[in-house]
Motif scaffolding. Structure first.
Motif, PDB file in Angstrom:
ATOM      1  N   ALA A  58       7.866   3.795  -3.024  1.00  0.00           N
ATOM      2  CA  ALA A  58       7.925   4.135  -4.439  1.00  0.00           C
ATOM      3  C   ALA A  58       8.345   2.919  -5.242  1.00  0.00           C
ATOM      4  N   ALA A  59       8.045   2.947  -6.537  1.00  0.00           N
ATOM      5  CA  ALA A  59       8.371   1.809  -7.388  1.00  0.00           C
ATOM      6  C   ALA A  59       8.738   2.280  -8.788  1.00  0.00           C
TER       7      ALA A  59
ATOM      8  N   ARG B 244       2.044  -2.278   0.355  1.00  0.00           N
ATOM      9  CA  ARG B 244       1.475  -3.303  -0.521  1.00  0.00           C
ATOM     10  C   ARG B 244       1.347  -2.713  -1.919  1.00  0.00           C
ATOM     11  N   ALA B 245       1.842  -3.463  -2.908  1.00  0.00           N
ATOM     12  CA  ALA B 245       1.818  -3.028  -4.299  1.00  0.00           C
ATOM     13  C   ALA B 245       0.774  -3.823  -5.084  1.00  0.00           C
ATOM     14  N   SER B 246      -0.013  -3.107  -5.870  1.00  0.00           N
ATOM     15  CA  SER B 246      -0.992  -3.801  -6.710  1.00  0.00           C
ATOM     16  C   SER B 246      -0.293  -4.627  -7.785  1.00  0.00           C
ATOM     17  N   THR B 247       0.818  -4.085  -8.289  1.00  0.00           N
ATOM     18  CA  THR B 247       1.649  -4.777  -9.279  1.00  0.00           C
ATOM     19  C   THR B 247       3.098  -4.484  -8.926  1.00  0.00           C
TER      20      THR B 247
ATOM     21  N   VAL C  45      -0.187   1.138 -11.253  1.00  0.00           N
ATOM     22  CA  VAL C  45       0.436   0.584 -10.064  1.00  0.00           C
ATOM     23  C   VAL C  45      -0.010   1.401  -8.847  1.00  0.00           C
ATOM     24  N   GLN C  46      -0.586   0.732  -7.891  1.00  0.00           N
ATOM     25  CA  GLN C  46      -0.986   1.415  -6.661  1.00  0.00           C
ATOM     26  C   GLN C  46      -0.156   0.904  -5.499  1.00  0.00           C
ATOM     27  N   LEU C  47       0.288   1.835  -4.671  1.00  0.00           N
ATOM     28  CA  LEU C  47       1.113   1.508  -3.514  1.00  0.00           C
ATOM     29  C   LEU C  47       0.414   2.042  -2.271  1.00  0.00           C
TER      30      LEU C  47
END
Length: 120
Positions: A94-95, A22-25, A1-3
């Motif tokens: 963060a995620a 923007r989140a990749s996933t 996951v990239q933010l």
């Protein structure tokens, strides 16, 4: 996951700024944190990104900051109004995939690189 965060910058006290992440996933829960040199990272807002959109805020920003999302764009936002000098910090997205969504740093597995906000 990239933010990947964006939108930071310099603003005068009383002004507004909107941060994006923007989140990749996109994950179930996503949040915003901030940190100043020599201090611990502070959780300021969180949102159930992939489900209800329920939000949570730290008392320090309640009523001034708004967390929101755009699922179609896989993007998290933080609208910051009535900015104060003490809001100056590096802001992080963060995620986490888990069920609990709150503004506690230890819950989160994925972090962006941060974006600087300076209020003068």
């Amino acid at each position: 996951v990239q933010l990947v965060e964006s939108g930071g910058g310099s603003v005068q006290a009383g002004g507004s700024l909107t941060l994006s992440c923007r989140a990749s996933t996109p994950q179930r829960c996503m949040g915003w944190f901030r940190q100043t040199p020599g201090t611990e990272r502070e959780g300021i807002a969180a949102i159930y990104f992939t489900t209800t959109g329920t939000t949570k805020y730290a008392d320090s920003v309640k009523g001034r900051f708004t967390i929101s999302k755009d699922n179609a764009k896989s993007t998290l936002y933080l609208q910051m109004n009535s900015l104060k000098h003490e809001d100056t910090a590096k802001y992080y997205c963060a995620a986490r995939a888990g069920d609990i969504c709150a503004v506690y740093e230890t819950l989160y597995s994925y972090w962006g690189q941060g974006t600087q906000v300076t209020v003068s």
